[in-house]
Design an enzyme around this catalytic site. Structure first.
Site, PDB file in Angstrom:
ATOM      1  N   LYS A  96       0.918  -1.150  -0.137  1.00 41.09           N
ATOM      2  CA  LYS A  96       0.176  -0.179   0.481  1.00 41.09           C
ATOM      3  C   LYS A  96       0.898   1.090   0.294  1.00 41.09           C
ATOM      4  O   LYS A  96       1.961   0.986   1.093  1.00 41.09           O
ATOM      5  CB  LYS A  96      -0.805   0.084   0.835  1.00 41.09           C
ATOM      6  CG  LYS A  96      -1.914   1.149   1.230  1.00 41.09           C
ATOM      7  CD  LYS A  96      -3.010   0.829   2.953  1.00 41.09           C
ATOM      8  CE  LYS A  96      -3.837   2.126   2.643  1.00 41.09           C
ATOM      9  NZ  LYS A  96      -5.032   1.569   3.913  1.00 41.09           N
ATOM     10  N   SER A 118      -9.642   1.807   2.784  1.00 43.46           N
ATOM     11  CA  SER A 118      -9.229   2.522   2.165  1.00 43.46           C
ATOM     12  C   SER A 118      -7.733   1.653   1.933  1.00 43.46           C
ATOM     13  O   SER A 118      -6.980   1.568   0.827  1.00 43.46           O
ATOM     14  CB  SER A 118      -8.298   3.427   2.558  1.00 43.46           C
ATOM     15  OG  SER A 118      -6.841   2.517   3.385  1.00 43.46           O
ATOM     16  N   SER A 142      -9.748  -0.229   7.131  1.00 43.23           N
ATOM     17  CA  SER A 142      -9.267   0.080   6.110  1.00 43.23           C
ATOM     18  C   SER A 142      -8.311  -1.034   5.340  1.00 43.23           C
ATOM     19  O   SER A 142      -8.179  -2.003   4.615  1.00 43.23           O
ATOM     20  CB  SER A 142      -8.031   1.380   5.958  1.00 43.23           C
ATOM     21  OG  SER A 142      -9.092   2.387   6.107  1.00 43.23           O
TER      22      SER A 142
END
Lengths: 104, 518
Positions: free
Chosen positions: B106, B181, B205
């Site tokens: 990420k 997210s 997330s």
């Protein structure tokens, strides 16, 4: 303490934006005001919960002052640190004139 | 004891070979989807790290344009790392437990390679001078970082629409969101564009996008995994964790990453137990807690998935108990005081001076204007909204009414979990109240926040949780995955993962989306 949030005025939104160092365009302020009011309206439910005498919990762990041994270590080079700077002069980060400039 | 003991009466289920055999194969090609199978094939020289990397790069080239999971891909560096691993294996030299497997990271986790942008204009050109501890630990174990994945800007969102590099799309239906997210990481795993991925979880997330993409997402207890190199959002809530094809993969990645880190003073000093060697042991008896507060307002397919899981655990011999979590519905309110407060403080560092975007506006003649304009140009609308909210709840006159009160309620939420875990080992419920929604279909910020109603309290209390694929919603056109969540007490990862693995074994191999043709 009231159960309803105090209505947020445009002046307060402008003040918070100044505290937050965000140049929010004047025409964006009413929308920001409405969005923050909606969220604060929801958050107002917290006011109805009894919290007397409860110790605030800032963190899940109860660690205090964890310090590493104070031994010399190799750090990053000046070049590595300056690589991401938006403006440099020699080995320094360049900024606008500071003295007499801060308007807040 | 072996897993067989826990499976009494379940002999009709096909779970025993689980992810070990053909069930672990992606039907679209001959490359195994899951990390452990790929790792074993590389070690046995049934395939090579180079072949695995090339395969994943081909998959990315064909699928990423429609899914937008990756912001940046490290083809050459990954091939070089794979060549090195293959040479070690061919020479009979020792390699790490992740040797040769491609991992996606990420883009709010620092890597020396490429950029670390947080999907934000303010960090558009930021190149980290160091690797995050998790990246360091995984690459030392032999993993190969294949690329950086998109996220909601600064990890603030539940849909990956608020990403400066374009919305990420759900591989099961590209008109829908992947969740957020960590939506880029989840979409990359679901579409088989990596063997596994790293995400971060501040209020759901990791778990919510895993649920919406039909894969596994594991948030360890606060402090278990070092945050060094994770761009801070809510420092008392943030935790890095794996997003994977299987619980087995999640356990292995966790094992490789977890543990005290001298570079993160908030990493937990407790020793990390060995979760991989005990993973196949189903606990002889365990108790599954069902909160009544988790039963309203969910899609029917979500409730049905939880009901099937209850039946499964009961059939395994688990005791099902009712637990009470009355503060479930104030979690979002508590979170939206604490997280923005911490974010407003953490994001103060982005001021256009030392790194990140600096305005070129001629009107920014003094420092204040330089800060304010750089930040207004660099941060997107949701990030600005949360900075404003956080600044407000911390400001003079409002601190006690909002921030201090939220921290007191945080203690109540923690106490509520402590009490529930006196009568159960894991708490079962939905991960998300719904399956994936349409891109652009949720415009009200507050409605978006509600996506995390079942996940925020895990972070508020600092406990651990895992989302597992649990079936499909077939009422919406293309089948959409739904997930269940298991939560366990802080540092109870071993039992959480064992119970999750027992559930996974019984489901057989995971299903894969049909690659999008648009």
């Amino acid at each position: 303490m009231s159960a309803e949030p105090t209505p947020l005025t445009i002046e307060e939104v402008r003040h918070v934006a100044k505290l937050a160092r965000l140049a929010i365009a004047p025409e964006r302020l009413p929308a920001m005001q409405a969005e923050l009011m909606a969220i604060l309206g929801h958050i107002a439910q917290l006011q109805s919960i009894k919290t007397d005498g409860l110790e605030p919990m800032a963190h899940p762990l109860t660690l205090v002052n964890r310090l590493r041994d104070d031994v010399e270590q190799t750090g990053m080079s000046t070049a590595e640190i300056l690589r991401n700077a938006p403006a440099t002069e020699g080995e320094f980060i360049a900024v606008p004139k500071v003295l007499g400039g801060e308007s807040s | 004891m072996t897993s067989m003991n826990g499976m009494n009466g379940m002999t009709s289920m096909n779970g025993m070979n689980g992810m070990n055999g053909m069930n672990g194969m992606n039907s679209m090609n001959n490359m195994p989807g899951d990390l452990v199978t790929l790792r074993d094939q590389i070690q046995r020289r049934d395939t090579t790290a180079c072949a695995a990397i090339d395969h994943v790069l081909e998959q990315i080239a064909s699928s990423n344009p429609s899914i937008n999971a990756y912001h940046e891909v490290f083809a050459e560096e990954a091939r070089a790392a794979a060549t090195h691993i293959d040479a070690l294996i061919a020479a009979g030299k020792p390699t790490g437990p992740l040797a040769g497997v491609p991992i996606a990271v990420k883009d709010n986790i620092a890597t020396r390679l490429g950029r670390t942008t947080c999907s934000s204009r303010i960090l558009e050109n930021y190149r980290s001078p160091f690797d995050a501890t998790v990246v360091d630990r995984l690459t030392r174990a032999g993993a190969i970082v294949i690329g950086k994945t998109n996220l909601d800007e600064f990890a603030m969102g539940s849909s990956c629409e608020k990403c400066a590099w374009g919305a990420v799309r759900n591989p099961w239906d590209t008109t829908r969101v992947p969740g957020g997210s960590s939506g880029g990481s989840a979409a990359a795993v679901a579409a088989n564009l990596c063997a596994a991925a790293l995400g971060s979880d501040t209020g759901g997330s990791i778990r919510q996008p895993a649920s919406l993409c039909g894969i596994v997402g594991f948030k360890p207890s606060y402090g278990r995994v070092s945050r060094y190199g994770l761009v801070a959002f809510g420092s008392s809530l943030d935790q890095i964790g794996p997003i994977t094809h299987s619980v087995r993969d999640a356990a292995l990645l966790y094992q490789c990453m977890a543990g005290d880190d001298p570079l993160d003073s908030t990493s937990a000093p407790q020793l990390v137990e060995d979760v991989t060697s005990t993973l196949e042991e189903t606990p002889r008896s365990f108790r599954v807690g069902l909160p009544k507060q988790y039963r309203s307002g969910n899609d029917a397919a979500v409730d049905a998935a939880v009901a099937r899981a209850v039946d499964f655990f009961r059939a395994m011999g688990a005791t099902i108990v009712d637990v009470d979590l009355p503060l479930t519905d104030v979690g979002i309110s508590t979170y939206y005081v604490i997280a923005p407060a911490e974010a407003s403080s953490n994001l103060a560092r982005f001021d256009g001076i030392r790194y990140g975007h600096r305005t070129t506006s001629k009107t920014a003649s003094d420092l204040f204007e330089l800060y304010a304009q750089s930040r207004a140009e660099g941060f997107g609308p949701e990030v600005q909204r949360r900075i404003m909210l956080g600044t407000y709840v911390l400001s003079a006159g409002y601190y006690d009414a909002y921030y201090r009160r939220a921290l007191q309620i945080r203690r109540l939420i923690k106490q509520e979990f402590d009490k529930a875990f006196e009568s159960c080992d894991v708490i079962l419920g939905p991960t998300s109240p719904t399956a994936a929604f349409k891109i652009g279909g949720m415009t009200d910020p507050l409605a978006m926040y509600m996506c995390d109603v079942y996940t925020v309290n895990t972070n508020i209390a600092g406990i651990c949780g895992i989302s597992l694929p649990a079936g499909f919603d077939t009422t919406t056109g293309r089948p959409l995955p739904v997930g269940i969540q298991l939560q366990a007490q802080a540092f109870a990862e071993p039992i959480l993962l064992k119970i999750a693995r027992a559930y996974e074994r019984a489901q057989g191999g995971r299903e894969y989306p049909t690659p999008s043709t648009d």
